[in-house]
Design a protein around this motif. Structure first.
Motif, PDB file in Angstrom:
ATOM      1  N   UNK A  68     -17.177  -4.605 -12.662  1.00  0.00           N
ATOM      2  CA  UNK A  68     -16.084  -4.790 -13.630  1.00  0.00           C
ATOM      3  C   UNK A  68     -15.136  -3.594 -13.579  1.00  0.00           C
ATOM      4  N   UNK A  69     -15.678  -2.408 -13.430  1.00  0.00           N
ATOM      5  CA  UNK A  69     -14.858  -1.190 -13.371  1.00  0.00           C
ATOM      6  C   UNK A  69     -13.902  -1.242 -12.179  1.00  0.00           C
ATOM      7  N   UNK A  70     -14.397  -1.668 -11.023  1.00  0.00           N
ATOM      8  CA  UNK A  70     -13.532  -1.779  -9.844  1.00  0.00           C
ATOM      9  C   UNK A  70     -12.414  -2.780 -10.090  1.00  0.00           C
ATOM     10  N   UNK A  71     -12.733  -3.865 -10.756  1.00  0.00           N
ATOM     11  CA  UNK A  71     -11.708  -4.878 -11.046  1.00  0.00           C
ATOM     12  C   UNK A  71     -10.642  -4.350 -12.004  1.00  0.00           C
ATOM     13  N   UNK A  72     -11.043  -3.490 -12.925  1.00  0.00           N
ATOM     14  CA  UNK A  72     -10.081  -2.903 -13.859  1.00  0.00           C
ATOM     15  C   UNK A  72      -9.117  -1.967 -13.128  1.00  0.00           C
ATOM     16  N   UNK A  73      -9.652  -1.153 -12.213  1.00  0.00           N
ATOM     17  CA  UNK A  73      -8.830  -0.175 -11.498  1.00  0.00           C
ATOM     18  C   UNK A  73      -8.069  -0.761 -10.313  1.00  0.00           C
ATOM     19  N   UNK A  74      -8.475  -1.922  -9.851  1.00  0.00           N
ATOM     20  CA  UNK A  74      -7.907  -2.503  -8.642  1.00  0.00           C
ATOM     21  C   UNK A  74      -6.385  -2.639  -8.658  1.00  0.00           C
ATOM     22  N   UNK A  75      -5.744  -3.191  -9.694  1.00  0.00           N
ATOM     23  CA  UNK A  75      -4.283  -3.334  -9.640  1.00  0.00           C
ATOM     24  C   UNK A  75      -3.545  -2.002  -9.470  1.00  0.00           C
ATOM     25  N   UNK A  76      -3.904  -0.989 -10.224  1.00  0.00           N
ATOM     26  CA  UNK A  76      -3.223   0.311 -10.101  1.00  0.00           C
ATOM     27  C   UNK A  76      -3.553   0.980  -8.765  1.00  0.00           C
ATOM     28  N   UNK A  77      -4.810   0.872  -8.352  1.00  0.00           N
ATOM     29  CA  UNK A  77      -5.216   1.484  -7.080  1.00  0.00           C
ATOM     30  C   UNK A  77      -4.515   0.812  -5.904  1.00  0.00           C
ATOM     31  N   UNK A  78      -4.269  -0.489  -5.990  1.00  0.00           N
ATOM     32  CA  UNK A  78      -3.582  -1.181  -4.900  1.00  0.00           C
ATOM     33  C   UNK A  78      -2.123  -0.740  -4.807  1.00  0.00           C
ATOM     34  N   UNK A  79      -1.506  -0.435  -5.943  1.00  0.00           N
ATOM     35  CA  UNK A  79      -0.135   0.103  -5.893  1.00  0.00           C
ATOM     36  C   UNK A  79      -0.136   1.412  -5.112  1.00  0.00           C
ATOM     37  N   UNK A  80      -1.105   2.271  -5.386  1.00  0.00           N
ATOM     38  CA  UNK A  80      -1.232   3.541  -4.659  1.00  0.00           C
ATOM     39  C   UNK A  80      -1.498   3.281  -3.180  1.00  0.00           C
ATOM     40  N   UNK A  81      -2.393   2.353  -2.875  1.00  0.00           N
ATOM     41  CA  UNK A  81      -2.733   2.047  -1.478  1.00  0.00           C
ATOM     42  C   UNK A  81      -1.517   1.541  -0.712  1.00  0.00           C
ATOM     43  N   UNK A  82      -0.743   0.654  -1.313  1.00  0.00           N
ATOM     44  CA  UNK A  82       0.464   0.145  -0.646  1.00  0.00           C
ATOM     45  C   UNK A  82       1.470   1.267  -0.399  1.00  0.00           C
ATOM     46  N   UNK A  83       1.642   2.144  -1.363  1.00  0.00           N
ATOM     47  CA  UNK A  83       2.562   3.270  -1.187  1.00  0.00           C
ATOM     48  C   UNK A  83       2.079   4.168  -0.052  1.00  0.00           C
ATOM     49  N   UNK A  84       0.785   4.454   0.001  1.00  0.00           N
ATOM     50  CA  UNK A  84       0.252   5.314   1.058  1.00  0.00           C
ATOM     51  C   UNK A  84       0.462   4.706   2.438  1.00  0.00           C
ATOM     52  N   UNK A  85       0.233   3.409   2.562  1.00  0.00           N
ATOM     53  CA  UNK A  85       0.451   2.757   3.857  1.00  0.00           C
ATOM     54  C   UNK A  85       1.935   2.803   4.226  1.00  0.00           C
ATOM     55  N   UNK A  86       2.806   2.596   3.260  1.00  0.00           N
ATOM     56  CA  UNK A  86       4.248   2.618   3.544  1.00  0.00           C
ATOM     57  C   UNK A  86       4.728   4.020   3.937  1.00  0.00           C
ATOM     58  N   UNK A  87       4.310   5.050   3.209  1.00  0.00           N
ATOM     59  CA  UNK A  87       4.798   6.401   3.525  1.00  0.00           C
ATOM     60  C   UNK A  87       4.203   6.926   4.828  1.00  0.00           C
ATOM     61  N   UNK A  88       3.124   6.310   5.298  1.00  0.00           N
ATOM     62  CA  UNK A  88       2.551   6.714   6.584  1.00  0.00           C
ATOM     63  C   UNK A  88       3.487   6.384   7.736  1.00  0.00           C
ATOM     64  N   UNK A  89       4.425   5.487   7.492  1.00  0.00           N
ATOM     65  CA  UNK A  89       5.324   5.032   8.545  1.00  0.00           C
ATOM     66  C   UNK A  89       6.689   5.699   8.518  1.00  0.00           C
ATOM     67  N   UNK A  90       6.851   6.716   7.692  1.00  0.00           N
ATOM     68  CA  UNK A  90       8.113   7.467   7.666  1.00  0.00           C
ATOM     69  C   UNK A  90       7.800   8.963   7.790  1.00  0.00           C
ATOM     70  N   UNK A  91       8.655   9.700   8.481  1.00  0.00           N
ATOM     71  CA  UNK A  91       8.403  11.141   8.648  1.00  0.00           C
ATOM     72  C   UNK A  91       8.782  11.942   7.404  1.00  0.00           C
ATOM     73  N   UNK A  92       8.056  11.709   6.337  1.00  0.00           N
ATOM     74  CA  UNK A  92       8.342  12.390   5.083  1.00  0.00           C
ATOM     75  C   UNK A  92       7.342  13.496   4.800  1.00  0.00           C
ATOM     76  N   UNK A  93       7.517  14.102   3.644  1.00  0.00           N
ATOM     77  CA  UNK A  93       6.647  15.206   3.233  1.00  0.00           C
ATOM     78  C   UNK A  93       5.252  14.739   2.857  1.00  0.00           C
ATOM     79  N   UNK A  94       5.155  13.556   2.272  1.00  0.00           N
ATOM     80  CA  UNK A  94       3.849  13.044   1.862  1.00  0.00           C
ATOM     81  C   UNK A  94       2.950  12.897   3.082  1.00  0.00           C
ATOM     82  N   UNK A  95       3.483  12.339   4.162  1.00  0.00           N
ATOM     83  CA  UNK A  95       2.685  12.153   5.379  1.00  0.00           C
ATOM     84  C   UNK A  95       2.251  13.493   5.957  1.00  0.00           C
ATOM     85  N   UNK A  96       3.143  14.481   5.903  1.00  0.00           N
ATOM     86  CA  UNK A  96       2.814  15.790   6.462  1.00  0.00           C
ATOM     87  C   UNK A  96       1.733  16.474   5.638  1.00  0.00           C
ATOM     88  N   UNK A  97       1.842  16.403   4.330  1.00  0.00           N
ATOM     89  CA  UNK A  97       0.896  17.091   3.452  1.00  0.00           C
ATOM     90  C   UNK A  97      -0.436  16.336   3.389  1.00  0.00           C
TER      91      UNK A  97
END
Length: 183
Positions: A68-97
């Motif tokens: 149940x805990x994973x299901x509660x956190x899943x929507x917010x965590x997926x937003x973070x996961x999508x952002x991480x996958x997207x920023x991995x494809x641009x030469x930005x500061x997040x990818x470097x750090x």
């Protein structure tokens, strides 16, 4: 289940190939760089198609009670996961750090979906992706690859925007795409 496992073998297998520099170089020398990239892409897409079809057809035998805990956190965590996958494809500061934002995003996606589902097909699918992402992070660290340059804050913001937009689309159509309501 065979289609799911076959798709995972193809997709993960072709993605592990570059960790063996000699094998990758030999294949690229034989096929040419563009030929290698084409083969890599075709096998990746074929693997993904088999994964999607195989997962859809796999029986849903429960292995453990979904968290149940994973299901509660899943929507917010997926937003973070999508952002991480997207920023991995641009030469930005997040990818470097961060160094491994795509694999970290995949790891977040895989672990939380594994815990939130608990069935055998999900264990195979998400467990395999979780193990692969850990392997990929360790492999890149071992090879000493590091992104260079300062990175652009503007590109980071664009990556975050694209990640959140893709997340919103998947969240909106999750039931139609995967047959499971996300919330």
């Amino acid at each position: 289940m065979a289609l799911l496992i076959g798709g995972l073998v193809l997709f993960i297998g072709i993605h592990i190939l570059p960790t063996f520099a000699g094998a990758r170089a030999a294949l690229a020398a034989k096929l040419g760089e563009n030929g290698y990239k084409l083969l890599f892409s075709v096998i990746s897409v074929a693997g993904l198609v088999l994964i999607v079809i195989g997962y859809g057809q796999a029986p849903r035998d429960q292995v453990f009670e979904p968290s149940h805990t994973a299901r509660v956190f899943l929507p917010a965590a997926m937003a973070v996961a999508f952002v991480l996958v997207a920023v991995a494809n641009v030469p930005g500061r997040i990818r470097r750090v961060m160094r491994h934002p795509m694999m970290t995003g995949i790891l977040i996606w895989a672990v939380l979906h594994l815990l939130a589902n608990g069935d055998l097909a999900s264990n195979i699918l998400f467990g395999t992706f979780a193990l692969w992402s850990v392997f990929a992070i360790l492999s890149v660290e071992h090879r000493g690859k590091r992104p260079g340059g300062m990175g652009s804050l503007r590109l980071d913001l664009a990556g975050v925007a694209v990640g959140l937009l893709l997340y919103a689309v998947v969240l909106t159509y999750h039931n139609e795409l995967f047959g499971v309501p996300p919330l």
